[in-house]
Structure formats: C-alpha cells, structure tokens
Motif scaffolding. Structure first.
Motif, PDB file in Angstrom:
ATOM      1  N   LEU A  11     -24.768  -7.519  16.371  1.00  0.00           N
ATOM      2  CA  LEU A  11     -24.389  -7.028  17.700  1.00  0.00           C
ATOM      3  C   LEU A  11     -24.984  -7.876  18.818  1.00  0.00           C
ATOM      4  O   LEU A  11     -24.351  -8.087  19.861  1.00  0.00           O
ATOM      5  N   LEU A  38     -23.199 -10.450  20.915  1.00  0.00           N
ATOM      6  CA  LEU A  38     -22.288 -10.080  21.995  1.00  0.00           C
ATOM      7  C   LEU A  38     -23.000  -9.932  23.332  1.00  0.00           C
ATOM      8  O   LEU A  38     -22.355  -9.740  24.358  1.00  0.00           O
ATOM      9  N   TYR A  48     -23.272  -0.974  23.999  1.00  0.00           N
ATOM     10  CA  TYR A  48     -22.231  -1.414  23.072  1.00  0.00           C
ATOM     11  C   TYR A  48     -21.192  -0.306  22.882  1.00  0.00           C
ATOM     12  O   TYR A  48     -21.526   0.873  22.723  1.00  0.00           O
ATOM     13  N   ASP A  67     -17.057  -2.791  20.051  1.00  0.00           N
ATOM     14  CA  ASP A  67     -18.085  -3.763  19.672  1.00  0.00           C
ATOM     15  C   ASP A  67     -18.557  -3.511  18.255  1.00  0.00           C
ATOM     16  O   ASP A  67     -18.726  -4.442  17.447  1.00  0.00           O
ATOM     17  N   LYS A 119     -16.199  -4.641  15.714  1.00  0.00           N
ATOM     18  CA  LYS A 119     -16.291  -6.093  15.541  1.00  0.00           C
ATOM     19  C   LYS A 119     -17.382  -6.442  14.535  1.00  0.00           C
ATOM     20  O   LYS A 119     -17.224  -7.354  13.719  1.00  0.00           O
ATOM     21  N   ASP A 139     -18.759 -13.429  18.866  1.00  0.00           N
ATOM     22  CA  ASP A 139     -18.247 -13.499  20.244  1.00  0.00           C
ATOM     23  C   ASP A 139     -17.152 -14.560  20.400  1.00  0.00           C
ATOM     24  O   ASP A 139     -16.875 -15.004  21.516  1.00  0.00           O
TER      25      ASP A 139
END
Length: 266
Positions: free
Chosen positions: A98, A101, A111, A115, A118, A155
């Motif tokens: 995470l 990002l 988040y 997110d 992802k 990202d």
C-alpha cells in the motif's frame, strides 16, 4: 521508440569523493530493459539515486519525457537492496505494498477500498496473496523481494529501478523472479543493477557499464573486448551454465587471495 529519460554530461560527487560519476550520458526508452553493471564503487548506486532525485548533480542535465514531451518529473518505482529493509519494523505485507501508493512527501494517506483491491491484485500477480496479513519479519528473502516489487509497481510507474535484486535469494527464486520481470517489462520499462554480469546479459535488451564514466551497448550481444574495456581493471568472462549464465572474474592483480583460480558465483 519514445524516450523516458535523457541524461546529458552528468557529473556527481561527494565532499570526500568529488568524481563518483564523470561526464555520464544515457538514454532510457519506454520499453527498455536496461542492465547496469560495473565494479564496486564505480557509481552504479549513485546513478540510481541521482535519477530518483535523492542526489543533486554537480553538472549535467536529466530530462524526463511522457509521450515524447518533456515533463518536470516521472513516476518511477524503486526496489532497494533488501539488506536496507528493517525486517523488525512492525508492518504487514499489505501495508508495505500500500505504501507504494503514498505520494512522495506525504506522510499520511487515507486508503480507499479501491486502493486495497489494487494491493490484492498486485499480490496475486506476485504470487504472494496469502502473505498479505503477515509481518515482513516472517518472510524469506525471496518473499520479501516479491513484496518490494509489488510496492514498486502498484502505482503504475513508467519505469522501475531495481538495485541488486538477487543478492539475498536462492537460485530457484532468482530464475522465477527474472521471469516475472520479463512479464512486467511488457508494460513498464526496467532498469536493473547487478554485479552478476552473466545473468544481466541473459535478460536485458541494452546494457551499460558504470565505472565513473559510462559505457553503453545497444543489445545484449556483448563481446569479451567490450566487457574488458568497460570494466578496465576487472576483466570478466561469460559462461553459460544451467538456466542462467554465470559471470566469472578472470585472474588479475586485485584478487590476491585467488591468484591461481577464477572467482565464480553459482
């Protein structure tokens, strides 16, 4: 092919070592898989840090491009050497991925569910989905490398930079890891730094040797003459063996403890 990064006549140094990089020029393209080799202390890591904006050059220009146009910056993912990671830090695999990002200079980010999806998608691609809740201190070297790679690509960067990614992993993992990089390179340019010349040559599209200056070679069909010239005091040979070739340092004055034998890396 469009350029991503263009470096012109770069000079970088430190107070105690003023000429780490001298008159370095290099172009990285959108679909590149660029291998960076060179002797220890030759300036490989300094080049990476300068591209990432962590070091200010003394002279020279670094230009970033998007769709053929000059832009002020570029989204670049970075995978550091894993010996730089504090495995005692209380953070989970999910949180590490995470963090890729989080915009630079932003300490806190909320988040979203998108997110976190992802993260799951990236973890599945890396083959580490079952590791998401685990602490990074519980991971093997190979598992941690996949986590850091997931962080680097989450990202959707234009380029990922990897610094000695195979140093602390076994050969089976290394082979699978490089196959994964080949798949990622279909979408993202890659700049890979390694001391293992044989492995680099078996993977990359172009290659550069950094040894204060920079020797560039288009394509991976590298001759012994080019390698010897690029390394100067550390001539090398390439041997094919198994699924990945190995590099061999030839006998020379700087390897006193190995005067009568080559130093091989399996």
């Amino acid at each position: 092919m469009n350029k991503l990064i263009e470096i012109e006549r770069l000079n970088v140094g430190y107070e105690n070592k003023p000429n780490v990089l001298s008159d370095v020029s290099l172009t990285i393209f959108e679909d590149d898989f660029l291998g960076i080799i060179g002797p220890n202390g030759g300036g490989k890591t300094t080049l990476l840090k300068t591209i990432l904006g962590l070091i200010e050059p003394q002279d020279g220009v670094i230009k970033f491009y998007n769709n053929g146009k000059v832009v002020p910056s570029l989204n670049i993912g970075y995978l550091p050497q894993i010996n730089q990671i504090d495995k005692k830090f209380p953070i989970s695999v999910s949180e590490v991925i995470l963090s890729g990002l989080t915009p630079h200079k932003q300490l806190i980010r909320r988040y979203s569910s998108k997110d976190r999806q992802k993260v799951k998608d990236v973890a599945e691609r890396m083959g580490i989905e079952e590791l998401l809740p685990r602490a990074i201190g519980e991971l093997s070297g190979g598992q941690l490398q996949r986590v850091l790679l997931g962080r680097a690509i989450i990202d959707n960067p234009k380029l990922i930079i990897l610094d000695e990614p195979s140093t602390y992993v076994d050969k089976l993992f290394e082979t699978n890891f490089y196959k994964l990089l080949g798949d990622i390179n279909k979408e993202i340019a890659i700049m890979l730094v390694s001391h293992d010349v044989g492995t680099i040559i078996s993977l990359v599209k172009n290659i550069a040797c950094v040894n204060q200056g920079l020797h560039y070679h288009s394509g991976s069909d590298i001759s012994q003459e080019w390698l010897t010239n690029a390394y100067q005091s550390c001539p090398i040979e390439i041997l094919g063996h198994g699924s990945l070739p190995h590099r061999v340092l030839m006998e020379h004055d700087h390897l006193h403890e190995h005067e009568h034998s080559a130093n091989t890396k399996d």
